[in-house]
Write a protein that holds these residues in place. Sequence first.
Motif, mmCIF file in Angstrom:
data_model
loop_
_atom_site.group_PDB
_atom_site.id
_atom_site.type_symbol
_atom_site.label_atom_id
_atom_site.label_comp_id
_atom_site.label_asym_id
_atom_site.label_seq_id
_atom_site.Cartn_x
_atom_site.Cartn_y
_atom_site.Cartn_z
ATOM 1 N N LEU A 39 -4.317 -6.326 -3.736
ATOM 2 C CA LEU A 39 -4.961 -6.587 -2.448
ATOM 3 C C LEU A 39 -6.090 -5.593 -2.201
ATOM 4 O O LEU A 39 -7.189 -5.970 -1.760
ATOM 5 N N ASP A 40 -5.854 -4.316 -2.502
ATOM 6 C CA ASP A 40 -6.900 -3.307 -2.322
ATOM 7 C C ASP A 40 -8.092 -3.596 -3.228
ATOM 8 O O ASP A 40 -9.254 -3.473 -2.812
ATOM 9 N N LYS A 41 -7.810 -3.993 -4.468
ATOM 10 C CA LYS A 41 -8.899 -4.278 -5.401
ATOM 11 C C LYS A 41 -9.669 -5.540 -4.976
ATOM 12 O O LYS A 41 -10.888 -5.621 -5.150
ATOM 13 N N ALA A 42 -8.962 -6.519 -4.417
ATOM 14 C CA ALA A 42 -9.644 -7.720 -3.915
ATOM 15 C C ALA A 42 -10.606 -7.348 -2.793
ATOM 16 O O ALA A 42 -11.742 -7.836 -2.743
ATOM 17 N N LEU A 43 -10.164 -6.480 -1.903
ATOM 18 C CA LEU A 43 -11.039 -6.020 -0.825
ATOM 19 C C LEU A 43 -12.278 -5.328 -1.388
ATOM 20 O O LEU A 43 -13.403 -5.564 -0.937
ATOM 21 N N GLY A 44 -12.074 -4.475 -2.377
ATOM 22 C CA GLY A 44 -13.197 -3.752 -2.973
ATOM 23 C C GLY A 44 -14.177 -4.664 -3.686
ATOM 24 O O GLY A 44 -15.398 -4.484 -3.610
ATOM 25 N N LEU A 45 -13.667 -5.685 -4.365
ATOM 26 C CA LEU A 45 -14.530 -6.616 -5.087
ATOM 27 C C LEU A 45 -15.359 -7.482 -4.142
ATOM 28 O O LEU A 45 -16.456 -7.935 -4.493
ATOM 29 N N LEU A 46 -14.830 -7.711 -2.943
ATOM 30 C CA LEU A 46 -15.479 -8.621 -1.995
ATOM 31 C C LEU A 46 -16.334 -7.905 -0.951
ATOM 32 O O LEU A 46 -16.830 -8.543 -0.015
#
Length: 418
Positions: free
Chosen positions: A225-232
């Motif tokens: 979830l944290d990485k998804a936020l960072g990618l977006l």
Amino acid sequence: MRDQEPAPGHPERRLTTKETAELLGVKPDTVYAYVSRGQLSSRREPGGRGSTFDAKEVEALARRNRRESSGSSGSGGELSVRTRITLIEKDRYYFRGVDATELAARHSYEEIAEWLWTGELRPGITFTAPKAAVAVARRAVDALPEHTGPTDRLRVAAIAAATADPLRFDLSEDAVLGTARILIPTLVAALPPVRRAHRDVGPLAHRLWARLSGRPADEASLHVLDKALGLLVDHDLAASTLAVRVAASARAHPYAAVSSGLGVLEGPLHGAASGLAHRLLLEVLDQGTAAPVVADELRAGRRIPGLGHRLYPGEDPRARALFALLKEIPGAAPALAAARDIVATTARHTPLHANVDLALAVLTVSSGMPSTAGETIFAVARTAGWIAHALEEYGERPLRMRPSGHYVGPRPPQPLPE
């Protein structure tokens, strides 16, 4: 504007910092930013208290700025806006020149946001919201009908938080950064939690999880979830980002600019696209195969959600990074297999790669989240990018995002309607 008279023996006309800022339509701080970038040269006159600038050089820069912001891009007439934030090319994307997928792999969402805003990396930074702002935002969100969608909740929370901030009209860089660091956690805290037994502490992804899933969070899922936020965080001038820049160009405060982005994000071709992919995945899981589901979509004349991206002829790098991480989530295997089945089945119709919406759908389906969860993740993540663009736009000439209409109606004079 009063021109400064040239000194004897100096044929060029010199302008003060104030005069230069007025001619360029920017703040004095931006004038010195132009100097640091090598776009203007300055000179301190003997006995003078400030720098002066060559009038011809300033006028040339003003003409160049007007030309570059006039809307001509040289590629089909699309609007082109100068930005130093995101570059997309050759199926990759970069934040300030750094590969965005590598940045997301190594740093948290909040670290990426802070770096995007300031150019400084602050390891371990977390954003916290003042209790007063959260209380006002929660009351406003709680008053909405139960069926209200996540983007509407976030937009109402942003507007409510603005009313609690008397400094919202201060558009100086430090003030906007202060707003950014409290607005994002306020938006998350204002959303109704699915799990009541939670505490609003720790990284933002941990706090957001409690608003998206009733399941206890495992470390692998929180990491994804944290990485998804960072990618977006950002994706160049998407429609919502353009809306934010238009608002910032008119000198709307950051809360209003973010609200503009949220209004555009809700469209099915933008932030809500992952919800369509989420429902498609559930249908495939229910049917046990993608073939009949894809056939029904095509028969109805609908495009298959979660596939293809106009900026990536090949693979969406955000999807590629997320799919690699999703393999680590307990219980994600069925949703991942369904996503692969969708891609393989559709490839016989048209060769399209999975995009980030399908990857988000795998995350939300396998984590027991509702179909709107991807939209929430997208909106929270992109808020950081919107603020970066607003900051950049506040340093530009006001109202430069004002295109001219190409009128094609009847020529006047026309008779009054009866």
